[in-house]
Scaffold this active site. Structure first.
Site, PDB file in Angstrom:
ATOM      1  N   MET A 169      10.156  15.704  20.459  1.00 10.29           N
ATOM      2  CA  MET A 169      11.534  15.866  20.981  1.00 10.29           C
ATOM      3  C   MET A 169      11.747  14.952  22.193  1.00 10.29           C
ATOM      4  O   MET A 169      11.979  15.389  23.302  1.00 10.29           O
ATOM      5  CB  MET A 169      11.765  17.336  21.332  1.00 10.29           C
ATOM      6  CG  MET A 169      13.184  17.689  21.758  1.00 10.29           C
ATOM      7  SD  MET A 169      14.436  17.332  20.542  1.00 10.29           S
ATOM      8  CE  MET A 169      14.706  18.943  19.784  1.00 10.29           C
ATOM      9  N   GLY A 170      11.692  13.642  21.935  1.00 14.99           N
ATOM     10  CA  GLY A 170      12.069  12.671  22.971  1.00 14.99           C
ATOM     11  C   GLY A 170      13.544  12.328  22.808  1.00 14.99           C
ATOM     12  O   GLY A 170      14.311  13.108  22.243  1.00 14.99           O
ATOM     13  N   ARG A 171      13.926  11.152  23.296  1.00 11.01           N
ATOM     14  CA  ARG A 171      15.345  10.750  23.231  1.00 11.01           C
ATOM     15  C   ARG A 171      15.877  10.746  21.801  1.00 11.01           C
ATOM     16  O   ARG A 171      16.945  11.262  21.519  1.00 11.01           O
ATOM     17  CB  ARG A 171      15.514   9.324  23.775  1.00 11.01           C
ATOM     18  CG  ARG A 171      15.328   9.155  25.250  1.00 11.01           C
ATOM     19  CD  ARG A 171      15.638   7.702  25.595  1.00 11.01           C
ATOM     20  NE  ARG A 171      15.217   7.382  26.928  1.00 11.01           N
ATOM     21  CZ  ARG A 171      13.970   7.026  27.251  1.00 11.01           C
ATOM     22  NH1 ARG A 171      13.041   6.925  26.321  1.00 11.01           N
ATOM     23  NH2 ARG A 171      13.663   6.758  28.502  1.00 11.01           N
ATOM     24  N   ILE A 172      15.102  10.118  20.891  1.00 13.20           N
ATOM     25  CA  ILE A 172      15.614   9.963  19.519  1.00 13.20           C
ATOM     26  C   ILE A 172      15.604  11.316  18.802  1.00 13.20           C
ATOM     27  O   ILE A 172      16.577  11.679  18.121  1.00 13.20           O
ATOM     28  CB  ILE A 172      14.800   8.899  18.748  1.00 13.20           C
ATOM     29  CG1 ILE A 172      14.924   7.531  19.455  1.00 13.20           C
ATOM     30  CG2 ILE A 172      15.291   8.788  17.309  1.00 13.20           C
ATOM     31  CD1 ILE A 172      13.999   6.441  18.916  1.00 13.20           C
TER      32      ILE A 172
ATOM     33  N   THR B 206      11.230   7.931  10.832  1.00 16.27           N
ATOM     34  CA  THR B 206      11.791   6.699  11.399  1.00 16.27           C
ATOM     35  C   THR B 206      10.928   6.241  12.578  1.00 16.27           C
ATOM     36  O   THR B 206      11.371   5.419  13.377  1.00 16.27           O
ATOM     37  CB  THR B 206      13.239   6.915  11.896  1.00 16.27           C
ATOM     38  OG1 THR B 206      13.253   8.058  12.754  1.00 16.27           O
ATOM     39  CG2 THR B 206      14.212   7.106  10.756  1.00 16.27           C
TER      40      THR B 206
ATOM     41  N   ARG C 186       6.773   5.607  12.970  1.00 17.22           N
ATOM     42  CA  ARG C 186       5.853   4.541  12.559  1.00 17.22           C
ATOM     43  C   ARG C 186       5.143   4.967  11.277  1.00 17.22           C
ATOM     44  O   ARG C 186       4.808   6.156  11.105  1.00 17.22           O
ATOM     45  CB  ARG C 186       4.804   4.275  13.649  1.00 17.22           C
ATOM     46  CG  ARG C 186       5.312   3.515  14.873  1.00 17.22           C
ATOM     47  CD  ARG C 186       5.655   2.055  14.545  1.00 17.22           C
ATOM     48  NE  ARG C 186       6.063   1.292  15.705  1.00 17.22           N
ATOM     49  CZ  ARG C 186       7.336   1.093  16.080  1.00 17.22           C
ATOM     50  NH1 ARG C 186       8.327   1.601  15.378  1.00 17.22           N
ATOM     51  NH2 ARG C 186       7.609   0.344  17.139  1.00 17.22           N
TER      52      ARG C 186
ATOM     53  N   GLU D 283       3.715  -2.832   6.649  1.00 12.52           N
ATOM     54  CA  GLU D 283       5.089  -3.324   6.502  1.00 12.52           C
ATOM     55  C   GLU D 283       5.020  -4.828   6.313  1.00 12.52           C
ATOM     56  O   GLU D 283       4.368  -5.488   7.128  1.00 12.52           O
ATOM     57  CB  GLU D 283       5.915  -2.974   7.742  1.00 12.52           C
ATOM     58  CG  GLU D 283       6.159  -1.485   7.847  1.00 12.52           C
ATOM     59  CD  GLU D 283       7.069  -1.093   9.005  1.00 12.52           C
ATOM     60  OE1 GLU D 283       7.541  -2.003   9.735  1.00 12.52           O
ATOM     61  OE2 GLU D 283       7.295   0.105   9.185  1.00 12.52           O
TER      62      GLU D 283
ATOM     63  N   HIS E 193      12.584  -0.685   7.656  1.00 11.77           N
ATOM     64  CA  HIS E 193      12.516  -0.620   9.124  1.00 11.77           C
ATOM     65  C   HIS E 193      13.802  -1.158   9.769  1.00 11.77           C
ATOM     66  O   HIS E 193      13.760  -2.110  10.565  1.00 11.77           O
ATOM     67  CB  HIS E 193      11.278  -1.380   9.638  1.00 11.77           C
ATOM     68  CG  HIS E 193      10.788  -0.856  10.957  1.00 11.77           C
ATOM     69  ND1 HIS E 193       9.466  -0.870  11.340  1.00 11.77           N
ATOM     70  CD2 HIS E 193      11.453  -0.305  12.009  1.00 11.77           C
ATOM     71  CE1 HIS E 193       9.334  -0.362  12.561  1.00 11.77           C
ATOM     72  NE2 HIS E 193      10.543  -0.007  12.986  1.00 11.77           N
TER      73      HIS E 193
ATOM     74  N   ALA F  97      16.134   0.853  11.490  1.00 14.30           N
ATOM     75  CA  ALA F  97      16.785   1.861  12.340  1.00 14.30           C
ATOM     76  C   ALA F  97      17.559   1.259  13.509  1.00 14.30           C
ATOM     77  O   ALA F  97      18.629   1.740  13.867  1.00 14.30           O
ATOM     78  CB  ALA F  97      15.767   2.874  12.830  1.00 14.30           C
TER      79      ALA F  97
HETATM   80  C1  DGY Z   1      11.215   0.160  17.908  1.00 13.11           C
HETATM   81  O1  DGY Z   1      11.954  -0.327  18.768  1.00 13.11           O
HETATM   82  O2  DGY Z   1      10.111   0.624  18.181  1.00 13.11           O
HETATM   83  C2  DGY Z   1      11.728   0.201  16.501  1.00 13.11           C
HETATM   84  O3  DGY Z   1      10.793   0.597  15.591  1.00 13.11           O
HETATM   85  C3  DGY Z   1      12.350  -1.128  16.091  1.00 13.11           C
HETATM   86  O4  DGY Z   1      13.539  -1.241  16.742  1.00 13.11           O
END
Ligand code: DGY
Length: 331
Positions: free
Chosen positions: A155-158, A237, A239, A268, A287, A289
Site C-alpha cells: 500500500m504505497g502511492r500506487i 503492474t 515487476r 521482458e 509494460h 503503465a
Molecule cells: C517504473 O517507473 O518503475 C515503471 O515500471 C516504468 O515506468
C-alpha cells in the site's frame, strides 16, 4: 570549465534531454533497443552522470568501470535494475522518479483488472476471429466488481491510488499488506491491514504494488495461487519477478484462479511462444503503465533534476540511497 559528461541510455522525452543538454556534454543512445553491457561500459567510462532505464543493468562491474561517475539517475520509480548497495559503497547517489507515474499506473492496474474480469481480450479476439455466433445468455460470463473485495499487496502511492479508484468507483472493500500501518488510509477507505495469507484468501481481486527486493521476489507461486479464490483475478503492474510464471500459467490453466492481467513479465519482453500468451484468461500488456505523454514528460523532468543535482554535487530531489549523504563525502 568543461561541462560534465553524461550518458543517456535511450531517447527519453525532449523536455528531459533539453534540461540536461543545457548544462552537460550529453551522449544519447539513439537506438530503440538498449546498449549492450559492453557498449554501456564503454560509453559510461568517462562520464560524470548516467541516465539509465529499467532495461539497463547497473551493477558493481559497471560502476567500477566508471571511476568519475557521480550520479545514476534512473528513468523509473522502480530501481531493481541498479545495484544500490554497490552504488552506495562508491558514494554514488541513485535517483528515481516517484509520484509522477502514480495515476497512470493505477489507471492501467484498473484497466487490466476490468479487462481480465470481464474477459475483454478473449471475447474481442473471438469476435475478430469469427466465433461471435449470436448473443449468448451463457456466453463470455465474467466477474462482477461492485461490492467485492480488493487486496492491495504493497500500500504505497500506487496501491493507494488503485484502492481509491476501486473503493469509491465500485464500492469495494479494501484489504492490504504494507511494511507500516496506514491509519489515514484505513480511515479514508475503511481499509484493513491484514496478513498476506488473509489477503489471498479473502480478496476477489489481488493487485501487486510492492517493490521488488529479496523478500518480494517470487512471492506469488503455486502455494499463493492455491490460497486465492477460484474466482479471483490477479493483477501485476509492479515487476515480473514477483511472480513464478510457471505457477501462474498453471493456476490459470487449471482454474485455480479465474484470470490475470499483467503489465510486467520476466523476462521482458516475454518470448512470443510463452504459454501465458496462449491462455485466454491472461491479459498481457507490454509494460505500458507509465506510457502517457504527461507522465513520461514528468518522469523526464524529474530524472533530469536528479541527474543535474548529482553532477553538481547537490542532494538529489529523489534519492533511493540517502545514506550516501550521511558519510559526508557526496553532499
Ligand atoms: C517504473 O517507473 O518503475 C515503471 O515500471 C516504468 O515506468
Amino acid at each position: 570549465m568543461p561541462k560534465p559528461k553524461v550518458f543517456v541510455t535511450r531517447l527519453i522525452p525532449d523536455v528531459g534531454l533539453e534540461l540536461i543538454r543545457a548544462d552537460c556534454d550529453i551522449d544519447v543512445w539513439p537506438e530503440r533497443l538498449p546498449p549492450s553491457p559492453e557498449i554501456l561500459r564503454e560509453r559510461v567510462h568517462n562520464c560524470d552522470g548516467l541516465v539509465s532505464l529499467l532495461t539497463d543493468k547497473i551493477d558493481a562491474a559497471l560502476l567500477t568501470a566508471a571511476p568519475r561517475l557521480r550520479v545514476v539517475s534512473n528513468f523509473a520509480v522502480g530501481f531493481n535494475n541498479v545495484d544500490v548497495a554497490a552504488a552506495t559503497e562508491r558514494n554514488i547517489p541513485v535517483g528515481n522518479t516517484p509520484g509522477v507515474l502514480t495515476e497512470a499506473t493505477a489507471d492501467i492496474a484498473v484497466t487490466l483488472l476490468l479487462a481480465a474480469a470481464r474477459r475483454l481480450c478473449e471475447s474481442s479476439t473471438d469476435a475478430k476471429e469469427g466465433r461471435w455466433l449470436t448473443w449468448e445468455p451463457r456466453g463470455w460470463l465474467g466477474a462482477d466488481l461492485v461490492g467485492r473485495t480488493i487486496g492491495i499487496v504493497g500500500m504505497g502511492r500506487i496501491g493507494h491510488a488503485v484502492a481509491k479508484r476501486l473503493h469509491f468507483g465500485w464500492g469495494m472493500k479494501v484489504l492490504y499488506t504494507a511494511r507500516n500501518l496506514k491509519p489515514e488510509i484505513d480511515m479514508e477507505l475503511n481499509a484493513q491491514s491484514v496478513s498476506f495469507e488473509t489477503l489471498l484468501a479473502e480478496s476477489d481481486f489481488v493487485s501487486v504494488h510492492a517493490d521488488l527486493n529479496a523478500t518480494t521476489n517470487g512471492m506469488f507461486g503455486s502455494r499463493q495461487f492455491a490460497q486465492m479464490k477460484p474466482t479471483a483475478v490477479f493483477v501485476n503492474t509492479a515487476r515480473g519477478p514477483h511472480v513464478d510464471q510457471v505457477a501462474l500459467a498453471q493456476a490459470l490453466r487449471t482454474g485455480t484462479i479465474f484470470a490475470a492481467g499483467i503489465d510486467v513479465t520476466d523476462p521482458e519482453p516475454l518470448p512470443a511462444d510463452h504459454e501465458l500468451y496462449q491462455l485466454p484468461n491472461c491479459v498481457i500488456a507490454p509494460h505500458i503503465a507509465s506510457a502517457t505523454p504527461d507522465t513520461r514528460n514528468a518522469m523526464a523532468t524529474l530524472c533530469a533534476a536528479n541527474l543535474l543535482a548529482g553532477v553538481r554535487g547537490e542532494r538529489l530531489p529523489h534519492c533511493v540511497n540517502p545514506t550516501v549523504y550521511s558519510s559526508g563525502s557526496s553532499d
